[in-house]
Every structure is written in C-alpha cells, then in structure tokens.
Design an enzyme around this catalytic site. Structure first.
Site, mmCIF file in Angstrom:
data_model
loop_
_atom_site.group_PDB
_atom_site.id
_atom_site.type_symbol
_atom_site.label_atom_id
_atom_site.label_comp_id
_atom_site.label_asym_id
_atom_site.label_seq_id
_atom_site.Cartn_x
_atom_site.Cartn_y
_atom_site.Cartn_z
ATOM 1 N N GLU B 49 0.797 -1.228 0.000
ATOM 2 C CA GLU B 49 0.000 0.000 0.000
ATOM 3 C C GLU B 49 0.826 1.273 0.000
ATOM 4 O O GLU B 49 0.284 2.349 -0.234
ATOM 5 C CB GLU B 49 -1.007 -0.004 1.162
ATOM 6 C CG GLU B 49 -0.395 -0.046 2.543
ATOM 7 C CD GLU B 49 -0.376 -1.456 3.108
ATOM 8 O OE1 GLU B 49 -0.224 -2.423 2.334
ATOM 9 O OE2 GLU B 49 -0.492 -1.595 4.347
ATOM 10 N N ASN B 50 2.135 1.160 0.221
ATOM 11 C CA ASN B 50 2.958 2.362 0.100
ATOM 12 C C ASN B 50 3.270 2.722 -1.348
ATOM 13 O O ASN B 50 3.956 3.715 -1.596
ATOM 14 C CB ASN B 50 4.264 2.215 0.900
ATOM 15 C CG ASN B 50 5.062 0.991 0.518
ATOM 16 O OD1 ASN B 50 4.506 -0.088 0.352
ATOM 17 N ND2 ASN B 50 6.364 1.138 0.372
#
Lengths: 231, 218, 218, 231
Positions: B49-50
C-alpha cells in the site's frame, strides 16, 4: 521561471511558529531529510505536521520531536519512536490518527478543490465518531474533509527549475499528493536538471504545484528494516 | 504441533485461497509468509500500500535500495510488469475494490465479521496504518490468527471487545484449529475444516461466536 | 474603430493583467489571442484543460501531431518545462485553485459577477465543456467581450437572463468600451477605464448593471 | 498473466445491448478507434456512453450514432456532429450534460471507491438542480456521485501483457481515469511490449485496472482542427 533557491535554510526561512506542514515520506523512505534538518536549525515551534509517520529517534521528524518543535501530528502510524511515545503519554504532543488511505485522500481532496467526500473506511469505528454518516446504495459511508497546509516539504528524485518533479520507486508515497495541497510547496531533489530534460509525458508533479526547489547537498537515506535474501 | 508448525499450516492453508490472476495485499507479519507458498501454476501480483504492484523477493545485499520498501518498511524488489505509484493512487486502488484479496492478522473477529486488529486500550496506540482502508475496500478479507489469545481467551467472539478496524468485513477465518467461511456478508460463518487432530468439540470449547458446522471432505 | 481593432485592443488590455510567473488558462476564441500579446519580461505558463501545461506556438507542418492538441482541439506544441497529464489531474489542478488566471468570453455578466457563456435556450445545446470548472476553481476570472450584443442589447446586466455558468465568479470585465474591476466578490464593479473616444455616458447608455465609477489615470 | 486478446472483435464480443461504456478521448484525440469500429460491427444496441465528446459524423462515436446503437450520452460537449443533433432534437437520443471537470472527478471517484463528493463547480446553475447543496467554510458546494461503468474502452500508446499502459502527450485525457472505473477495461495499444519493458517508475495505468489488451491493427488519428504556424 526559476524556482530554485540556494539552500534548504533559505527555503524554510519564512516558516513561522504555529504553521501546519505536510511532510512526505513513508517510514524513512522518501522523506525530505535536508528540509527537516533546516527546520530544526531555523527553530520555528508549535508546528503541526501532517505526515504518515513520525520518523525514528533522532532521524526524520524524530529530529523535530527531540527539539520539541512539534505540537501536533496528523498521522496513520507513529510507532517507531520512544521520544514520540514519551511526549504523547505526558500530554505534550497532540496526535490525530487517521487511516492511511483516508489521510492520502483527504490531502488529494484538499489539493483538488474538494471540501469533503464520503468513504467506506472507518465506518463503525472510533475514527467515524462525530462524523456524518450517509448511505449510498444501501451501504454506509463516513464524510471526511479535504486537508490543506501552509507548507509542504517533499523529496523528489529529479526536478527542474520550473518545479517539475519525478520520484524514484516507492520514495513517491505521500510526496506527490502533498505537493498539491499546500500554499507553499518546497521540494528537495537529488538531481537538479534543466527545463526540457524531463520527458513531459512522465512528470509526476507538474511545476505548477511547486514554489521552491532545493538541490539537496546529501542524502543519508537511512533504511529502517534492511531485509535481504540468503542465496 | 509446535507454534512454528501451526503457523506454517495456517499460511499454507491461506495460500490455497490464491487464484490465478489475483491481485493480493498481505498484511505485516504472518500474512507476509503466504508469499512463499503460492501454489504451482498460480500467478498472482502482490500489492504494497505504500505504492507498489508486483512485489518481488527480498533483495540480495547488492540489490538493497532505500527507495524500494514494502508496507512493513522492509527492503524488497519489484517484478517485471510491476509499477510504482503514489499513496493517493495506491489507496484509490484499494478503496475502489481493485484488489481481489487481503490476508490480515487479527486480535478478534466477531460472529458478524467485525474485525479488531489495531488497538488495545491502555497500551500505547501506534495507529491503524492502512488496515481500515484494506478491510473497507478489498473484495475478500481472510483473517489468519491463533484460535485463542496467549491467555487462552477466545478470539472468535459474539462481539469484539476491542476497538474495531471495520464492521462486517471478514469473509474467512483460518486458525490453528480450523477454517470458517461465509458465503456473503449477510450469512453466518460456517466451520468448514478441522485441523489434524482437532475435533468439533475442541473448536466449540475455544469459540464463543455462534457458527454453523458444514465440514467439507478434505 | 473596426471590429478587428476593437478585438485587438481588448486582447492587449487583457494581456496587461498577466503577471510574471502566472499559470493561465485562455478560453477558446478571442481569449486564445492573448497568448500572442504577452508583455516583454513577463514569463507565463499556459494550461490547457485537456491535460497540458506549457502550451507552445502552433506547430509547423512537419511538427503537426494528432496526439498534441489544445482544449479548442487545435494542433499545438509544448514548451520546454511543460508536462502532460490526464483530465482528472487537469481539473484537480483547476478546481484546486492552482491556476492564477483565466480569460474567458461571455454572453452576459451580472452586476454581482454571475457569468452566462454556455447556453442559449431554444438553440442547440452543445455543452459547457470545462467552463463551469474554470470559473469555480481559478483564482481570478477576466471576461473579455463586446459591450453589447449584435442587436445592441446590454451584456453587463443587473441579472443574467441566460442560464448561468457560475454565480459570483467574475473579477474583471474588459469590453470594447471600457474596463470594470472589483476588489473582491463582496464588492461592486467599478468602471476604471474608458476606451479611446468613449465617454462615461456612452458606457452608461450601453449598460444596465449598476456599477461605481472610479476612473484611473491612464 | 497474459491479458492480450487477438483482435478488437474478440475484445468487445461480450458487450451486451444496454451496457454502459466509458470511452476515452478528447475530441478525436486519443479515442479507441479500433474498439469503436469493433462495437459497430458486433452490433450491441441501447448503449449508454460516458465520453467527453460524441465524435464527428462518421468517425469516433459518430460511427455508433450513425448505426443508432447509442441510447444515451453522458458528456460535457457534443457539438461537432449533425447526426447527433438530429437524433437529440428528435428525442431518439438522451443526453446528460456534465461539466468536464465534474465528469472527470465523478469517474475518478467511481474508480477510487468514493460514492460521492462535494464540488464548487456548477453551484447556482442548471447542473446543480435536484442535487444536494452544502456549505463548507461558508462556501456552497454541490454533491456529485461517483460514476462507474460495465466497460471502459480506452486507447494507449504502449502497453504490456499485464495491462500496464502509458499514454502519449494529450492523448491521455480521459483514458487513464476511465481505466479505473469499469468492471471490464479494454485497452487498444499502438505498441505491445513485454512486461519489464516499461519503466515501473513511469506507468500511467497499472495493469490491475486493465482486463484486456488489444494491439491495434492501425490508427487513423484523424485531426479535427489542423492549425499550423506560418513561418
């Protein structure tokens, strides 16, 4: 149009005490380390930081916690920092925890002229307390507000004098979106190039969003969890 | 079975839920181990998700790159066909229902699929990170966890006592004792598998949530 | 003065509002001509809402590229330091207040800054395109228009009779007869300039909107 | 993971009558011309198109107006097309006009799991009629809904077998955002490349958003307003 300033010190010199500052980075990856150090040296206090994380003891935003320049953090995850914990538990530091995606979307909305939006994230949890809930197609959503700041300090890979920026690998993270949501966006870059050098098809942040560009003197790029495979 | 063996079995069982072509987000810790047990012939793409699609293996010493990390802040690599993007686009992807499956850890799961996995009142609160966004946006949520807490308290409960990560979000629960699944978010969980050497009664004794029994032949 | 001369004067007057470092969106038609009259020493960047910052001059025959057009669908070029992006990012830029100035045409402007420039009831409606987004998002809106319609009807009115593009959005009006400006969206328009050979009375006779007179020395 | 299908005909074969389809492009720039022609040949009817424009007579979506396959258009500007005008005035064709930025943002929201958002655009005008209005910081905003579709047909410059796409110059426009908002996104590409050929730092549309990729046999790229400078 030349947005380059000579030093990080000059770039942050007008940041007043009490300012709200967005700071790019995820963990220690892609953080504006030179600008953070310059803010420490310049000394403004009572700062509110919008940043996914709070750095580690002595590096990243941890530098500014050590000097007690931070009044409040708006973050999604803050758990790598003993000084943070101490200040938080003693009540010196105010913390607003926001889901990471809601934080990113609130910043995106702030930069895009959207004052509020509905999200499924956090419905029925503590983060929805006190917020409007509305049903669309029989599903519940929470209203969240757009977020803007006085300054954004971000880190890019390459940038030109017009403020066009590109980011490298996962060091983009919050940097691109924060550039859109501040009155004054200050970018530190690893490589300073001339307008026309960056392919206009592949600019992550168009120059319109950037007011000041600093060619960073050096980048430590500290790694939080060096994990290697054993071949 | 040892704690290690139990974990390995949970991880392998979760890996069997992977389908060819799936885009998958794996939570930090035990869920991350699922990546090492992808069945043969199944091609998946892992999202971080980064801002990364196509997580590859950990780097060699020479490949380590401070600008290439996963959501657990570990150094990783990227596979051919992968891509990088900003956090706003990453969570648009997650919230928009484009990820097929997330596998997450849990402190508690309720009979109606509520999940608690981010906060214990009285302990230092570190934050929810991206967990609330994942459970709200990803199409299917699998929880992998020990069936009971360190103190032996049930973790699959009528209602969660800990602060929630999301309400009515869990589709499947894989523990060291068995597997629960439900058809949709309006249906009750069904016990569909028992771990080797575990009886229905063992499960019942360690579970306070109501559930149906619909054991499948192995 | 001829229609052409009038237009040229309007365009030149509008160009004097450009400030060094401005990001500017020019509407289709007469506003586009402002690009040819940027004062010396003023460096601006032109935005096109179909996804382009840094519009350059029209291409030579050899440079014509079907993939490089402006919002008027004309083939154009890009300047060094320009960039391309999608429509969603382009209008985020516009709506988010990042463009300093837009210069647009108008059918009618009201005394309180309402603008009508997209639709005449009874005629074929083509659509508002990006006009409503521009007037809602850009920091300063300048209208350039003939002072009256082809039939001699006033276009600066107490209230617009045509369907609106936006309410309380216009900051400045430049016509063939003069220039009106207001300090902010709570203030009335002031007549600040007369075109050569035009009297205050000429303006009053062609204007039904209320305005103040605060002529500036040329 | 190989998302390449052999032909545009195969790519659109399952589109049923009555489907809602997003079609990329601005004017005739960056339109999925091969996929439009394939839909004409396949023949589904009563289609709703979400597209900024409606093509010109005989090209772009004008092709599908000529064959009366279109029931409704959701667009911001439709004025270059006599057949469009005829069908609209006779009531055969339904048209929902939406400000261009609101259209783009509704699609972005649809793809991003945002069911509704507030925008200043259109407040006090016809487009706000029947919509909720709410004040934030004393300014009025209109609530708009996210928009999704059954299919998106888009045109990219280069694409790989995983569905990763890059766009060229202003031919991006609505293509990237529409890719995110449909159940099935079909991309036609000028150049088909292998996974790993595109720089992962500079992918406009990650493959996750694309279900089918077609290598277009040819591209006319008709120009609406050829404007040249006289040197």
């Amino acid at each position: 149009m030349d947005k380059v300033v000579a030093s990080a010190a000059e770039a942050v010199a007008d940041i007043p005490s009490g300012a709200t500052i967005m700071a790019g980075g995820f963990g220690l990856c892609g953080i504006p380390e030179n600008l953070i150090a310059a803010i420490r040296d310049a000394g403004p206090s009572n700062l509110t930081f919008v940043s996914n994380n709070a750095g580690v003891d002595g590096f990243g935003l941890g530098m500014l916690l050590a000097t007690r320049q931070v009044k409040k953090m708006i973050s999604s995850y803050v758990g790598e920092n003993k000084e943070f914990e101490r200040q938080f538990l003693s009540g010196e530091l105010d913390v607003e925890l926001t889901p990471q995606g809601t934080l990113a979307e609130r910043i995106r909305a702030g930069g895009a002229g959207i004052p509020a939006f509905y999200t499924p994230t956090g419905y029925g949890t503590l983060v929805a307390e006190g917020k409007d809930v509305r049903y669309f197609d029989d599903q519940p959503y929470v209203m969240e507000r757009g977020l803007t700041a006085d300054y954004a300090i971000i880190k890019a890979w390459k940038g030109d004098r017009h403020g066009n920026l590109v980011f490298r690998k996962t060091a983009n993270n919050f940097n691109a979106v924060m550039a859109t949501a501040a009155k004054v966006t200050i970018a530190e870059v690893e490589e300073l190039v001339e307008p026309g050098d960056l392919d206009p098809n592949f600019i992550h942040t168009p120059g319109i969003f950037v007011q000041r560009v600093v060619h960073g003197p050096s980048f430590e790029k500290r790694i939080e969890r060096r994990t290697v495979r054993e071949d | 079975m040892s704690r290690e063996e139990n974990r390995l079995r949970i991880v392998r069982r979760a890996a069997r839920e992977l389908q060819d072509g799936f885009y998958v987000n794996l939570g930090i810790g035990i869920p991350t181990m699922v990546a090492n047990h992808v069945p043969d012939g199944i091609d998946i793409v892992l999202q971080s998700e980064n801002g990364l699609l196509g997580i590859g293996p950990f780097p060699s010493e020479a490949e380590v790159d401070a600008d290439l990390i996963n959501a657990g802040k570990q150094t990783v690599t990227i596979q051919d066909g992968g891509s990088f993007f900003g956090s706003h686009d990453s969570f648009a992807m997650i919230r928009g229902g484009h990820i097929n499956l997330a596998i997450l850890g849990a402190m508690q799961v309720s009979a109606t699929g509520d999940l608690a996995n981010w906060m214990i009142p009285g302990k230092m609160v570190k934050g929810m990170g991206g967990a609330m966004d994942l459970v709200a946006g990803v199409k299917k949520i699998i929880v992998v966890m020990d069936h009971t807490s360190k103190h032996g308290d049930p973790k699959f409960l009528p209602e969660c006592s800990l602060p929630l990560t999301g309400t009515n979000v869990v589709d499947m629960i894989i523990t060291n004792l068995g597997v629960f699944r439900r058809a949709d978010h309006d249906s009750p969980f069904q016990l569909i598998e028992l771990a080797p050497g575990v009886s229905e009664e063992d499960i019942a004794n360690s579970t306070t949530a109501k559930y149906e029994v619909a054991l499948e032949k192995a």
